[in-house]
Design a protein around this motif. Sequence first.
Motif, PDB file in Angstrom:
ATOM      1  N   UNK A  80      22.388 -11.528  -8.075  1.00 57.63           N
ATOM      2  CA  UNK A  80      23.794 -12.075  -8.252  1.00 57.63           C
ATOM      3  C   UNK A  80      24.788 -10.967  -8.302  1.00 57.63           C
TER       4      UNK A  80
ATOM      5  N   UNK B 265      28.070  -9.980  -6.327  1.00 51.49           N
ATOM      6  CA  UNK B 265      29.530 -10.125  -7.115  1.00 51.49           C
ATOM      7  C   UNK B 265      29.813  -8.635  -6.739  1.00 51.49           C
TER       8      UNK B 265
ATOM      9  N   UNK C   9      31.231  -7.858  -3.388  1.00 55.45           N
ATOM     10  CA  UNK C   9      32.059  -8.346  -2.614  1.00 55.45           C
ATOM     11  C   UNK C   9      33.328  -8.192  -3.184  1.00 55.45           C
ATOM     12  N   UNK C  10      33.711  -7.193  -4.737  1.00 56.10           N
ATOM     13  CA  UNK C  10      34.750  -7.871  -5.827  1.00 56.10           C
ATOM     14  C   UNK C  10      35.311  -5.809  -5.198  1.00 56.10           C
TER      15      UNK C  10
ATOM     16  N   UNK D 130      32.186 -17.029  -6.437  1.00 62.83           N
ATOM     17  CA  UNK D 130      31.542 -16.680  -7.606  1.00 62.83           C
ATOM     18  C   UNK D 130      32.611 -15.280  -8.199  1.00 62.83           C
TER      19      UNK D 130
ATOM     20  N   UNK E 261      21.122 -20.991  -6.324  1.00 66.25           N
ATOM     21  CA  UNK E 261      21.560 -19.839  -6.362  1.00 66.25           C
ATOM     22  C   UNK E 261      22.401 -19.749  -6.990  1.00 66.25           C
ATOM     23  N   UNK E 262      23.247 -20.497  -6.940  1.00 67.30           N
ATOM     24  CA  UNK E 262      25.040 -20.395  -7.385  1.00 67.30           C
ATOM     25  C   UNK E 262      25.877 -20.790  -8.906  1.00 67.30           C
TER      26      UNK E 262
ATOM     27  N   UNK F  35      24.221 -20.912 -11.914  1.00 66.09           N
ATOM     28  CA  UNK F  35      24.268 -19.402 -13.054  1.00 66.09           C
ATOM     29  C   UNK F  35      25.948 -19.462 -12.694  1.00 66.09           C
ATOM     30  N   UNK F  36      26.862 -19.207 -11.834  1.00 68.26           N
ATOM     31  CA  UNK F  36      28.589 -18.410 -11.850  1.00 68.26           C
ATOM     32  C   UNK F  36      28.939 -20.138 -11.225  1.00 68.26           C
TER      33      UNK F  36
END
Lengths: 132, 245
Positions: free
Chosen positions: A41, A45, A48-49, B127, B169-170, B172-173
């Motif tokens: 993940x 991230x 994307x940044x 995110x 999936x998300x 943790x963010x």
Amino acid sequence: MSNAPEVELAVREAVAQTRSCPLEKVQITSNLMDDLGADSLDFLDIVFKIERAFKIEITRGEMEQAARGDMSEEEFAPGGVLSEAGLQRLRELMPEAADRVQPGLRPAAILRLFSVQTFVNMVRAKLDGRTY
Amino acid sequence: MNPVALVTGGSRGIGAATAIELGRRGFDVAVGYRTGAEPAAKIVEAVESFGRRAIALKCDLTIAEEITKLFRVLDDRMGSVTALICAAGVTRDTLLGASEPGDFETVLQVNFLGVVQCCREAARRMMAERKGAIVTVSSVAAQRPGRGQSNYAASKGAVESFTRALAVELASRNIRVNGVAPGVTETAMSETIRALAPEEVTKRILLRRIARPQEIAKVIAFLASEDASYVTGQVWSVDGGFKLE
């Protein structure tokens, strides 16, 4: 922003923000997963940044294609394990991780080889209009 | 900075009621619409009456590039999205044997793939911000479909599974993902079924009446807000007790 120091700094900043760690901890040679504890993940991230910072797009397909180059999937990793030609291709692509590119490597494990330098190289290639 | 919400299908029905409710709760709101420019403008006015910023954004959810552009425009005009409400939906009720392949394709494109693409765009932004809430809109038909609803029910079933998987999936963010499954509601979408058999419909509902869009909107807005900070991976039925007796 294809200037090398600027690209390096921007990529390090993206990684540091994503991992919530001080910039000093993110060195150009740092391995994303092993040294900085990034997970899949975090990769998303970071990408994307970077995309936002440089106004470029890096798709997963491009990353996979970049690893294989002109080789077919069968040539690159027959039976799910990288061939000698596939390993050689990867060593050329990621010289910073060459010593970790060993026989038995599976495509899914390529992510483990990514360092900050890998992203810097990818961005610079994109900005220069080259295929990474 | 106020939180920023995007409501797809925000010009009418449950989406419109949700956009207004979010404005009331302190969100700046982007009202997504495909054809209802005029009603969308009215929803914008309603949100602005709470002292919040509001804009209407046209988007066809069957076209991936339009969705990408929608989020970029939203970035530029309001900032990064904090809450995404996927309220856009279509029906093509028909018996499977009498249906055309296009009926299924359209329903899945808008009701499911449109949700997926919007969530992809929103999730990437959330995110980066380490916060956000996504609320999908399913339907009572996902669990208890009626005749002729195979395409609609399948699309909403997919949305429910997707909602739970995305929550995993998300999490943790610090991004929560939930869904609301409304029962029969006073909207244009349910007009036909309500007109054809109004008593049959209400007989199946414990509360013996159909929902007002605002009643669904309040639950959606709650899930999108910080008040629901410990709720994720859930699909809540808001159906007046449909088919429970």
